[in-house]
Design a protein around this motif. Structure first.
Motif, PDB file in Angstrom:
ATOM      1  N   ARG A  70     -84.373 -20.998  21.102  1.00 40.75           N
ATOM      2  CA  ARG A  70     -84.718 -20.373  19.826  1.00 40.75           C
ATOM      3  C   ARG A  70     -83.459 -19.977  19.061  1.00 40.75           C
ATOM      4  O   ARG A  70     -83.398 -20.108  17.837  1.00 40.75           O
ATOM      5  CB  ARG A  70     -85.595 -19.143  20.015  1.00 40.75           C
ATOM      6  CG  ARG A  70     -86.952 -19.344  20.632  1.00 40.75           C
ATOM      7  CD  ARG A  70     -87.988 -19.832  19.679  1.00 40.75           C
ATOM      8  NE  ARG A  70     -89.352 -19.912  20.148  1.00 40.75           N
ATOM      9  CZ  ARG A  70     -89.790 -20.119  21.378  1.00 40.75           C
ATOM     10  NH1 ARG A  70     -88.993 -20.195  22.382  1.00 40.75           N
ATOM     11  NH2 ARG A  70     -91.080 -20.222  21.620  1.00 40.75           N
ATOM     12  N   LEU A  71     -82.462 -19.484  19.784  1.00 40.65           N
ATOM     13  CA  LEU A  71     -81.192 -19.138  19.128  1.00 40.65           C
ATOM     14  C   LEU A  71     -80.559 -20.381  18.500  1.00 40.65           C
ATOM     15  O   LEU A  71     -80.086 -20.333  17.363  1.00 40.65           O
ATOM     16  CB  LEU A  71     -80.217 -18.495  20.117  1.00 40.65           C
ATOM     17  CG  LEU A  71     -80.483 -17.032  20.450  1.00 40.65           C
ATOM     18  CD1 LEU A  71     -79.628 -16.594  21.636  1.00 40.65           C
ATOM     19  CD2 LEU A  71     -80.233 -16.139  19.245  1.00 40.65           C
ATOM     20  N   GLN A  72     -80.565 -21.490  19.212  1.00 41.94           N
ATOM     21  CA  GLN A  72     -79.993 -22.724  18.672  1.00 41.94           C
ATOM     22  C   GLN A  72     -80.764 -23.196  17.442  1.00 41.94           C
ATOM     23  O   GLN A  72     -80.175 -23.651  16.463  1.00 41.94           O
ATOM     24  CB  GLN A  72     -79.947 -23.817  19.748  1.00 41.94           C
ATOM     25  CG  GLN A  72     -78.976 -23.535  20.876  1.00 41.94           C
ATOM     26  CD  GLN A  72     -77.564 -23.227  20.386  1.00 41.94           C
ATOM     27  OE1 GLN A  72     -77.008 -23.925  19.555  1.00 41.94           O
ATOM     28  NE2 GLN A  72     -76.983 -22.148  20.900  1.00 41.94           N
ATOM     29  N   GLN A  73     -82.110 -23.070  17.474  1.00 46.52           N
ATOM     30  CA  GLN A  73     -82.931 -23.434  16.317  1.00 46.52           C
ATOM     31  C   GLN A  73     -82.605 -22.523  15.130  1.00 46.52           C
ATOM     32  O   GLN A  73     -82.493 -22.982  13.991  1.00 46.52           O
ATOM     33  CB  GLN A  73     -84.420 -23.327  16.663  1.00 46.52           C
ATOM     34  CG  GLN A  73     -84.888 -24.348  17.665  1.00 46.52           C
ATOM     35  CD  GLN A  73     -86.249 -24.000  18.269  1.00 46.52           C
ATOM     36  OE1 GLN A  73     -86.775 -22.905  18.091  1.00 46.52           O
ATOM     37  NE2 GLN A  73     -86.813 -24.946  19.009  1.00 46.52           N
ATOM     38  N   LEU A  74     -82.466 -21.230  15.416  1.00 46.19           N
ATOM     39  CA  LEU A  74     -82.127 -20.250  14.386  1.00 46.19           C
ATOM     40  C   LEU A  74     -80.772 -20.586  13.769  1.00 46.19           C
ATOM     41  O   LEU A  74     -80.630 -20.628  12.545  1.00 46.19           O
ATOM     42  CB  LEU A  74     -82.116 -18.841  14.999  1.00 46.19           C
ATOM     43  CG  LEU A  74     -81.665 -17.704  14.109  1.00 46.19           C
ATOM     44  CD1 LEU A  74     -82.617 -17.507  12.949  1.00 46.19           C
ATOM     45  CD2 LEU A  74     -81.547 -16.423  14.922  1.00 46.19           C
ATOM     46  N   TYR A  75     -79.781 -20.846  14.616  1.00 47.20           N
ATOM     47  CA  TYR A  75     -78.447 -21.188  14.120  1.00 47.20           C
ATOM     48  C   TYR A  75     -78.497 -22.432  13.235  1.00 47.20           C
ATOM     49  O   TYR A  75     -77.871 -22.481  12.172  1.00 47.20           O
ATOM     50  CB  TYR A  75     -77.465 -21.428  15.273  1.00 47.20           C
ATOM     51  CG  TYR A  75     -77.214 -20.235  16.166  1.00 47.20           C
ATOM     52  CD1 TYR A  75     -77.438 -18.927  15.745  1.00 47.20           C
ATOM     53  CD2 TYR A  75     -76.752 -20.418  17.457  1.00 47.20           C
ATOM     54  CE1 TYR A  75     -77.199 -17.847  16.574  1.00 47.20           C
ATOM     55  CE2 TYR A  75     -76.494 -19.339  18.297  1.00 47.20           C
ATOM     56  CZ  TYR A  75     -76.727 -18.058  17.850  1.00 47.20           C
ATOM     57  OH  TYR A  75     -76.483 -16.990  18.670  1.00 47.20           O
ATOM     58  N   ALA A  76     -79.241 -23.427  13.667  1.00 51.79           N
ATOM     59  CA  ALA A  76     -79.342 -24.666  12.885  1.00 51.79           C
ATOM     60  C   ALA A  76     -79.966 -24.395  11.521  1.00 51.79           C
ATOM     61  O   ALA A  76     -79.480 -24.897  10.496  1.00 51.79           O
ATOM     62  CB  ALA A  76     -80.150 -25.711  13.654  1.00 51.79           C
ATOM     63  N   LYS A  77     -81.022 -23.593  11.481  1.00 51.36           N
ATOM     64  CA  LYS A  77     -81.688 -23.301  10.214  1.00 51.36           C
ATOM     65  C   LYS A  77     -80.807 -22.475   9.283  1.00 51.36           C
ATOM     66  O   LYS A  77     -80.955 -22.542   8.068  1.00 51.36           O
ATOM     67  CB  LYS A  77     -83.026 -22.601  10.463  1.00 51.36           C
ATOM     68  CG  LYS A  77     -84.059 -23.555  11.027  1.00 51.36           C
ATOM     69  CD  LYS A  77     -85.383 -22.875  11.244  1.00 51.36           C
ATOM     70  CE  LYS A  77     -86.407 -23.859  11.815  1.00 51.36           C
ATOM     71  NZ  LYS A  77     -87.714 -23.217  12.003  1.00 51.36           N
ATOM     72  N   LEU A  78     -79.900 -21.706   9.856  1.00 55.06           N
ATOM     73  CA  LEU A  78     -78.978 -20.917   9.038  1.00 55.06           C
ATOM     74  C   LEU A  78     -77.700 -21.693   8.709  1.00 55.06           C
ATOM     75  O   LEU A  78     -76.822 -21.182   8.027  1.00 55.06           O
ATOM     76  CB  LEU A  78     -78.622 -19.611   9.757  1.00 55.06           C
ATOM     77  CG  LEU A  78     -79.763 -18.607   9.901  1.00 55.06           C
ATOM     78  CD1 LEU A  78     -79.353 -17.451  10.803  1.00 55.06           C
ATOM     79  CD2 LEU A  78     -80.215 -18.087   8.539  1.00 55.06           C
ATOM     80  N   GLY A  79     -77.595 -22.931   9.199  1.00 57.25           N
ATOM     81  CA  GLY A  79     -76.434 -23.757   8.917  1.00 57.25           C
ATOM     82  C   GLY A  79     -75.291 -23.575   9.894  1.00 57.25           C
ATOM     83  O   GLY A  79     -74.142 -23.860   9.583  1.00 57.25           O
ATOM     84  N   LEU A  80     -75.587 -23.108  11.105  1.00 55.21           N
ATOM     85  CA  LEU A  80     -74.559 -22.879  12.122  1.00 55.21           C
ATOM     86  C   LEU A  80     -74.672 -23.866  13.272  1.00 55.21           C
ATOM     87  O   LEU A  80     -74.506 -23.501  14.425  1.00 55.21           O
ATOM     88  CB  LEU A  80     -74.683 -21.459  12.688  1.00 55.21           C
ATOM     89  CG  LEU A  80     -74.459 -20.322  11.714  1.00 55.21           C
ATOM     90  CD1 LEU A  80     -74.760 -18.990  12.377  1.00 55.21           C
ATOM     91  CD2 LEU A  80     -73.054 -20.351  11.192  1.00 55.21           C
ATOM     92  N   SER A 128     -91.238 -16.339  15.807  1.00 56.62           N
ATOM     93  CA  SER A 128     -90.425 -16.130  17.004  1.00 56.62           C
ATOM     94  C   SER A 128     -88.937 -16.118  16.672  1.00 56.62           C
ATOM     95  O   SER A 128     -88.182 -15.276  17.172  1.00 56.62           O
ATOM     96  CB  SER A 128     -90.734 -17.200  18.052  1.00 56.62           C
ATOM     97  OG  SER A 128     -89.933 -17.034  19.183  1.00 56.62           O
ATOM     98  N   GLU A 129     -88.494 -17.033  15.828  1.00 55.10           N
ATOM     99  CA  GLU A 129     -87.087 -17.069  15.422  1.00 55.10           C
ATOM    100  C   GLU A 129     -86.712 -15.810  14.651  1.00 55.10           C
ATOM    101  O   GLU A 129     -85.632 -15.250  14.843  1.00 55.10           O
ATOM    102  CB  GLU A 129     -86.794 -18.313  14.583  1.00 55.10           C
ATOM    103  CG  GLU A 129     -86.867 -19.605  15.369  1.00 55.10           C
ATOM    104  CD  GLU A 129     -86.988 -20.845  14.501  1.00 55.10           C
ATOM    105  OE1 GLU A 129     -86.838 -21.943  15.055  1.00 55.10           O
ATOM    106  OE2 GLU A 129     -87.250 -20.731  13.278  1.00 55.10           O
ATOM    107  N   TYR A 130     -87.617 -15.365  13.786  1.00 51.40           N
ATOM    108  CA  TYR A 130     -87.367 -14.144  13.010  1.00 51.40           C
ATOM    109  C   TYR A 130     -87.246 -12.933  13.930  1.00 51.40           C
ATOM    110  O   TYR A 130     -86.357 -12.098  13.768  1.00 51.40           O
ATOM    111  CB  TYR A 130     -88.476 -13.944  11.974  1.00 51.40           C
ATOM    112  CG  TYR A 130     -88.273 -12.722  11.114  1.00 51.40           C
ATOM    113  CD1 TYR A 130     -87.285 -12.708  10.128  1.00 51.40           C
ATOM    114  CD2 TYR A 130     -89.051 -11.591  11.284  1.00 51.40           C
ATOM    115  CE1 TYR A 130     -87.084 -11.591   9.341  1.00 51.40           C
ATOM    116  CE2 TYR A 130     -88.857 -10.462  10.494  1.00 51.40           C
ATOM    117  CZ  TYR A 130     -87.877 -10.471   9.518  1.00 51.40           C
ATOM    118  OH  TYR A 130     -87.680  -9.354   8.745  1.00 51.40           O
TER     119      TYR A 130
END
Length: 138
Positions: free
Chosen positions: A84-94, A53-55
């Protein structure tokens, strides 16, 4: 010369297979089909691996879709998209947006796409394919 590779499931459509072959052999692009990426990520037990989903949302923001369009396309609530955007940002270091005075130093969506490209999570061809799948007439 840098090696190029492609991973596509044998159950992929003829069109997707041909596009994948073109990416690897004609364009010299690396490509990993979404389904393969999902299988890879499910096999990885790292918390930093993107969920399917994040991808998908990463690809959606890479082609410039708004939160509302993503919600409609993915049959999700706005709150789910934003989570999901917040999870994505966190995983990318944002996790935090650095501020200078009262202004953000960068746009998180743009920065996430840039980091995903530099980390080879996506490339120009995967973005192009995602855009074509969103708008088949393009």
């Amino acid at each position: 010369p840098q090696a190029t590779y492609g991973y596509i499931l044998k159950t992929a459509s003829r069109d997707r297979l041909l596009r994948g072959i073109q990416c690897v052999f004609a364009d010299g692009q690396n490509i990993i089909d979404r389904e393969v990426r999902g299988i890879q990520q499910r096999g990885m037990r790292q918390s930093s691996a993107l969920t399917e989903s994040e991808y998908e949302i990463l690809l959606d923001i890479a082609i410039g879709l708004t939160d509302q369009t993503i919600a409609l396309r993915r049959n999700m609530s706005m709150r789910s998209v934003q989570a999901r955007l917040q999870q994505l940002y966190a995983k990318l270091g944002l996790e935090a947006r650095p501020l200078e005075g009262q202004h953000a130093l960068y746009n998180s969506r743009c920065r996430a796409v840039a980091l995903a490209i530099t980390q080879r999570l996506i490339n120009g061809r995967t973005i192009e394919i995602a855009a074509a799948e969103f708008n088949p007439e393009a």
